[in-house]
Design a protein around this motif. Structure first.
Motif, PDB file in Angstrom:
ATOM      1  N   SER A  29       0.832  -1.208   0.000  1.00 21.92           N
ATOM      2  CA  SER A  29       0.000   0.000   0.000  1.00 21.92           C
ATOM      3  C   SER A  29       0.863   1.254   0.000  1.00 21.92           C
ATOM      4  O   SER A  29       0.390   2.348  -0.326  1.00 21.92           O
ATOM      5  CB  SER A  29      -0.925  -0.006   1.203  1.00 21.92           C
ATOM      6  OG  SER A  29      -0.188  -0.053   2.408  1.00 21.92           O
ATOM      7  N   SER A  30       2.127   1.102   0.357  1.00 21.53           N
ATOM      8  CA  SER A  30       3.066   2.231   0.346  1.00 21.53           C
ATOM      9  C   SER A  30       3.652   2.490  -1.037  1.00 21.53           C
ATOM     10  O   SER A  30       4.335   3.493  -1.244  1.00 21.53           O
ATOM     11  CB  SER A  30       4.225   1.971   1.318  1.00 21.53           C
ATOM     12  OG  SER A  30       3.768   1.856   2.637  1.00 21.53           O
ATOM     13  N   VAL A  31       3.437   1.594  -1.961  1.00 26.85           N
ATOM     14  CA  VAL A  31       4.040   1.705  -3.295  1.00 26.85           C
ATOM     15  C   VAL A  31       3.114   2.454  -4.235  1.00 26.85           C
ATOM     16  O   VAL A  31       1.955   2.107  -4.395  1.00 26.85           O
ATOM     17  CB  VAL A  31       4.357   0.311  -3.857  1.00 26.85           C
ATOM     18  CG1 VAL A  31       4.829   0.427  -5.303  1.00 26.85           C
ATOM     19  CG2 VAL A  31       5.420  -0.376  -3.015  1.00 26.85           C
ATOM     20  N   ASN A  32       3.665   3.485  -4.877  1.00 23.62           N
ATOM     21  CA  ASN A  32       2.883   4.253  -5.840  1.00 23.62           C
ATOM     22  C   ASN A  32       3.658   4.290  -7.159  1.00 23.62           C
ATOM     23  O   ASN A  32       3.509   3.392  -7.993  1.00 23.62           O
ATOM     24  CB  ASN A  32       2.596   5.640  -5.302  1.00 23.62           C
ATOM     25  CG  ASN A  32       1.408   6.283  -5.974  1.00 23.62           C
ATOM     26  OD1 ASN A  32       0.931   5.793  -7.004  1.00 23.62           O
ATOM     27  ND2 ASN A  32       0.903   7.366  -5.408  1.00 23.62           N
ATOM     28  N   GLY A  33       4.505   5.255  -7.364  1.00 24.87           N
ATOM     29  CA  GLY A  33       5.312   5.287  -8.573  1.00 24.87           C
ATOM     30  C   GLY A  33       6.381   4.206  -8.557  1.00 24.87           C
ATOM     31  O   GLY A  33       6.909   3.853  -7.501  1.00 24.87           O
ATOM     32  N   MET A  34       6.692   3.654  -9.743  1.00 26.83           N
ATOM     33  CA  MET A  34       7.748   2.650  -9.863  1.00 26.83           C
ATOM     34  C   MET A  34       8.614   2.992 -11.063  1.00 26.83           C
ATOM     35  O   MET A  34       8.204   3.701 -11.981  1.00 26.83           O
ATOM     36  CB  MET A  34       7.163   1.242 -10.002  1.00 26.83           C
ATOM     37  CG  MET A  34       6.337   0.819  -8.801  1.00 26.83           C
ATOM     38  SD  MET A  34       5.788  -0.898  -8.870  1.00 26.83           S
ATOM     39  CE  MET A  34       7.316  -1.752  -8.410  1.00 26.83           C
ATOM     40  N   ALA A  35       9.838   2.472 -11.045  1.00 28.59           N
ATOM     41  CA  ALA A  35      10.772   2.824 -12.115  1.00 28.59           C
ATOM     42  C   ALA A  35      11.891   1.794 -12.207  1.00 28.59           C
ATOM     43  O   ALA A  35      12.069   0.965 -11.311  1.00 28.59           O
ATOM     44  CB  ALA A  35      11.376   4.202 -11.869  1.00 28.59           C
ATOM     45  N   TRP A  36      12.607   1.872 -13.297  1.00 27.76           N
ATOM     46  CA  TRP A  36      13.822   1.097 -13.497  1.00 27.76           C
ATOM     47  C   TRP A  36      15.001   2.053 -13.630  1.00 27.76           C
ATOM     48  O   TRP A  36      14.923   3.067 -14.338  1.00 27.76           O
ATOM     49  CB  TRP A  36      13.723   0.243 -14.753  1.00 27.76           C
ATOM     50  CG  TRP A  36      12.776  -0.907 -14.628  1.00 27.76           C
ATOM     51  CD1 TRP A  36      11.465  -0.927 -14.994  1.00 27.76           C
ATOM     52  CD2 TRP A  36      13.063  -2.203 -14.099  1.00 27.76           C
ATOM     53  NE1 TRP A  36      10.915  -2.156 -14.714  1.00 27.76           N
ATOM     54  CE2 TRP A  36      11.879  -2.956 -14.174  1.00 27.76           C
ATOM     55  CE3 TRP A  36      14.210  -2.797 -13.573  1.00 27.76           C
ATOM     56  CZ2 TRP A  36      11.807  -4.281 -13.731  1.00 27.76           C
ATOM     57  CZ3 TRP A  36      14.138  -4.113 -13.139  1.00 27.76           C
ATOM     58  CH2 TRP A  36      12.959  -4.842 -13.219  1.00 27.76           C
ATOM     59  N   PHE A  37      16.077   1.701 -12.960  1.00 25.85           N
ATOM     60  CA  PHE A  37      17.360   2.379 -13.092  1.00 25.85           C
ATOM     61  C   PHE A  37      18.397   1.336 -13.489  1.00 25.85           C
ATOM     62  O   PHE A  37      18.157   0.135 -13.370  1.00 25.85           O
ATOM     63  CB  PHE A  37      17.776   3.023 -11.761  1.00 25.85           C
ATOM     64  CG  PHE A  37      16.982   4.249 -11.381  1.00 25.85           C
ATOM     65  CD1 PHE A  37      15.678   4.154 -10.924  1.00 25.85           C
ATOM     66  CD2 PHE A  37      17.558   5.513 -11.465  1.00 25.85           C
ATOM     67  CE1 PHE A  37      14.949   5.284 -10.579  1.00 25.85           C
ATOM     68  CE2 PHE A  37      16.850   6.652 -11.106  1.00 25.85           C
ATOM     69  CZ  PHE A  37      15.536   6.522 -10.662  1.00 25.85           C
ATOM     70  N   ARG A  38      19.553   1.792 -13.923  1.00 27.71           N
ATOM     71  CA  ARG A  38      20.636   0.864 -14.209  1.00 27.71           C
ATOM     72  C   ARG A  38      21.961   1.484 -13.808  1.00 27.71           C
ATOM     73  O   ARG A  38      22.099   2.707 -13.749  1.00 27.71           O
ATOM     74  CB  ARG A  38      20.664   0.472 -15.683  1.00 27.71           C
ATOM     75  CG  ARG A  38      21.000   1.605 -16.633  1.00 27.71           C
ATOM     76  CD  ARG A  38      20.834   1.153 -18.086  1.00 27.71           C
ATOM     77  NE  ARG A  38      21.191   2.193 -19.035  1.00 27.71           N
ATOM     78  CZ  ARG A  38      21.023   2.098 -20.345  1.00 27.71           C
ATOM     79  NH1 ARG A  38      20.485   0.982 -20.874  1.00 27.71           N
ATOM     80  NH2 ARG A  38      21.383   3.091 -21.144  1.00 27.71           N
ATOM     81  N   GLN A  39      22.923   0.617 -13.531  1.00 22.93           N
ATOM     82  CA  GLN A  39      24.245   1.088 -13.130  1.00 22.93           C
ATOM     83  C   GLN A  39      25.311   0.203 -13.737  1.00 22.93           C
ATOM     84  O   GLN A  39      25.349  -1.007 -13.485  1.00 22.93           O
ATOM     85  CB  GLN A  39      24.373   1.100 -11.608  1.00 22.93           C
ATOM     86  CG  GLN A  39      25.623   1.778 -11.110  1.00 22.93           C
ATOM     87  CD  GLN A  39      25.552   2.093  -9.631  1.00 22.93           C
ATOM     88  OE1 GLN A  39      24.734   1.531  -8.888  1.00 22.93           O
ATOM     89  NE2 GLN A  39      26.389   3.009  -9.179  1.00 22.93           N
ATOM     90  N   ALA A  40      26.143   0.806 -14.562  1.00 23.97           N
ATOM     91  CA  ALA A  40      27.279   0.118 -15.152  1.00 23.97           C
ATOM     92  C   ALA A  40      28.499   0.324 -14.265  1.00 23.97           C
ATOM     93  O   ALA A  40      28.545   1.287 -13.493  1.00 23.97           O
ATOM     94  CB  ALA A  40      27.542   0.654 -16.560  1.00 23.97           C
ATOM     95  N   PRO A  41      29.487  -0.556 -14.356  1.00 26.18           N
ATOM     96  CA  PRO A  41      30.681  -0.426 -13.509  1.00 26.18           C
ATOM     97  C   PRO A  41      31.337   0.944 -13.669  1.00 26.18           C
ATOM     98  O   PRO A  41      31.554   1.420 -14.788  1.00 26.18           O
ATOM     99  CB  PRO A  41      31.595  -1.533 -14.026  1.00 26.18           C
ATOM    100  CG  PRO A  41      30.673  -2.553 -14.569  1.00 26.18           C
ATOM    101  CD  PRO A  41      29.551  -1.778 -15.181  1.00 26.18           C
ATOM    102  N   GLY A  42      31.608   1.591 -12.544  1.00 20.20           N
ATOM    103  CA  GLY A  42      32.283   2.876 -12.559  1.00 20.20           C
ATOM    104  C   GLY A  42      31.402   4.053 -12.911  1.00 20.20           C
ATOM    105  O   GLY A  42      31.891   5.178 -13.025  1.00 20.20           O
ATOM    106  N   LYS A  43      30.104   3.811 -13.088  1.00 23.01           N
ATOM    107  CA  LYS A  43      29.194   4.890 -13.456  1.00 23.01           C
ATOM    108  C   LYS A  43      28.125   5.080 -12.401  1.00 23.01           C
ATOM    109  O   LYS A  43      27.881   4.199 -11.577  1.00 23.01           O
ATOM    110  CB  LYS A  43      28.551   4.597 -14.813  1.00 23.01           C
ATOM    111  CG  LYS A  43      29.539   4.590 -15.969  1.00 23.01           C
ATOM    112  CD  LYS A  43      28.818   4.504 -17.296  1.00 23.01           C
ATOM    113  CE  LYS A  43      29.787   4.603 -18.467  1.00 23.01           C
ATOM    114  NZ  LYS A  43      29.086   4.553 -19.777  1.00 23.01           N
TER     115      LYS A  43
END
Length: 124
Positions: A29-43
């Motif tokens: 019930s606490s979840v509203n907006g959702m998204a995907w992020f990504r992280q490459a090595p060193g970034k």
């Protein structure tokens, strides 16, 4: 508390496709907006795509626009990321994020809850 679990990562050749999924559990019930992020090595962690609570507002990072599609299954408390025309530069750990707010901002600091991530590797 909210738990987010990602699945669907793997190794794919350039030009191929993968579908990532993220399921929320716990205090959903606490979840509203959702998204995907990504992280490459060193970034730094980079915004990929976001969707609002109702699923009607979709927005994307410039580097994935036209190739990736975010969607939401409200009944299953899940968010998906369909990734087509993958490139080697898409290689990264992909993280699911969620917020109590209506939408997740494009900054990682706007996320309230994180999954542990799933590795996506695109070979040339």
């Amino acid at each position: 508390q909210v738990q987010l679990v990602e699945s669907g990562g793997g190794l794919v050749q350039a030009g191929g496709s993968l579908r990532l999924s993220c399921t929320a559990s716990g205090r959903t019930s606490s979840v509203n907006g959702m998204a995907w992020f990504r992280q490459a090595p060193g970034k730094e962690r980079e915004f990929v795509a976001g969707i609002n609570g109702g699923g009607g507002l979709l927005y994307y990072g410039d580097s994935v626009k036209g190739r990736f599609t975010i969607s939401r299954d409200i009944a299953k408390n899940a968010v998906n990321l369909q990734m087509n025309s993958l490139k080697p530069e898409d290689t990264a750990v992909y993280y699911c994020g969620a917020t109590r707010a209506a939408v997740v901002g494009r900054s990682a600091s706007s996320v309230d809850y994180w999954g542990l991530g799933t590795q996506v590797t695109v070979s040339s």
